[in-house]
Enzyme design. Structure first.
Site, PDB file in Angstrom:
ATOM      1  N   ASP A   1      -0.321   5.112   0.859  1.00 40.00           N
ATOM      2  CA  ASP A   1      -0.688   6.071   1.945  1.00 40.00           C
ATOM      3  C   ASP A   1      -0.559   5.524   3.060  1.00 40.00           C
ATOM      4  O   ASP A   1      -1.151   4.263   3.683  1.00 40.00           O
ATOM      5  CB  ASP A   1      -2.099   6.591   1.650  1.00 40.00           C
ATOM      6  CG  ASP A   1      -2.237   7.361   0.363  1.00 40.00           C
ATOM      7  OD1 ASP A   1      -2.866   8.421   0.528  1.00 40.00           O
ATOM      8  OD2 ASP A   1      -1.675   6.818  -0.590  1.00 40.00           O
TER       9      ASP A   1
ATOM     10  N   ASP B   1       0.870  -1.089  -0.003  1.00 39.85           N
ATOM     11  CA  ASP B   1       0.148   0.095   0.024  1.00 39.85           C
ATOM     12  C   ASP B   1       0.749   1.186  -0.073  1.00 39.85           C
ATOM     13  O   ASP B   1       2.086   1.266   0.238  1.00 39.85           O
ATOM     14  CB  ASP B   1      -0.956   0.001   1.339  1.00 39.85           C
ATOM     15  CG  ASP B   1      -1.809   1.032   1.577  1.00 39.85           C
ATOM     16  OD1 ASP B   1      -2.396   1.693   0.728  1.00 39.85           O
ATOM     17  OD2 ASP B   1      -1.872   1.618   2.561  1.00 39.85           O
TER      18      ASP B   1
END
Length: 293
Positions: free
Chosen positions: A87, A85
């Site tokens: 963020d 991922d």
């Protein structure tokens, strides 16, 4: 067989280990062997002949508190694939929240982001709702946001570059946007990027998205695709922090929840609560002298 590697407060490890051994002695996850890894004195490896990973992880959490840990069912290997991922995992910010600040909408959008990450909202619906609130924002705000707000997590580039040097294929797979993910991936060294596309017309955001949505199923599919390229014996590692990351964390051999929301942490067989992203290199038994940057 269950094998755990963990990094915890050094002054507490000996006492915590003794208490753990006594507590689980008569359960289905007894400790068969425990020792510090030779080259790296802050990593403790604990082995159990049991198979109940959920019970084993609860015992580790109860006795070692805040730690950086991975639990595996087979001897540790350098992963062939690393999917992460973006963020709040590879970077320290939520891009859409920071971008919203340039539109004067950060509190409203950040509240939706938090609920989505906790798994309280449908991801696609929450994403479209937030993007719609950015309608009319000048595209230049994205570049300004990147320059002024977006910073990599400590250890992110070292982690990615070191894994690549060991032959690992890396992919940044985000529910965020290519406008941010492409430069972040280039800076950190990821091989591939999967993300969402903001729609722009006349140099302004329209409040819409272009193409299919990158969501939790897309993240899992990206990991599956990369693993397939290496064959049936490939080992995958994934990292994330929110509910949208759960399917890929569950699929990965080493699914690592980084400073994660409770649901994501519970779904993972690894977690980083204490150190930075280089803890993963220590847990994979890669000496610091061999880290790349």
């Amino acid at each position: 067989m269950l094998i755990a590697r963990l990094i915890a407060e050094p002054s507490l490890i000996e006492k915590a280990l003794d208490t753990l051994i006594a507590t689980v002695a008569n359960t289905d996850v007894p400790v068969a062997h425990a020792a510090m890894l030779d080259f790296c004195g802050d990593v403790l490896q604990i082995e159990s002949p049991g198979d109940d990973m959920a019970r084993f992880r609860i015992a580790l959490d109860d006795h070692f508190g805040q730690s950086d840990t991975i639990i595996a069912r087979e001897p540790f290997r350098i992963p062939n694939v690393f999917v992460s991922d973006m963020d709040s995992t590879m970077i320290g910010q939520e891009c859409i929240d920071e971008l919203a600040d340039y539109a004067g909408m950060k509190p409203q959008i950040a509240a939706i982001t938090e609920r989505a990450m906790q798994g309280e909202l449908d991801f696609e619906g929450a994403l479209r709702e937030r993007v719609a609130l950015l309608e009319g924002l000048d595209e230049k705000a994205i570049t300004q946001c990147l320059d002024e707000r977006i910073r990599p997590m400590d250890g992110a580039r070292v982690l990615v570059q070191t894994l690549k040097a060991r032959g690992c294929r890396t992919a940044l797979v985000t529910g965020g946007f290519h406008h941010f993910a492409d430069p972040v991936a280039q800076n950190l060294g990821f091989d591939r990027v999967v993300g969402n596309c903001l729609e722009v017309a006349d140099s302004k955001l329209t409040g819409g998205l272009v193409g299919e949505i990158t969501d939790s199923s897309t993240k899992r599919a990206a990991l599956e695709h990369e693993l397939a390229e290496f064959g049936p014996n490939a080992v995958g590692m994934a990292a994330g922090d929110g509910a949208n990351d759960i399917p890929m964390l569950e699929l990965a051999h080493y699914g690592v929840a980084y400073r994660a929301k409770p649901k994501a942490r519970l779904a993972a067989n690894g977690w980083i609560d204490r150190g930075d992203l280089t803890s993963l290199l220590r847990l994979l038994e890669i000496p610091e002298a061999e880290w790349a940057s």
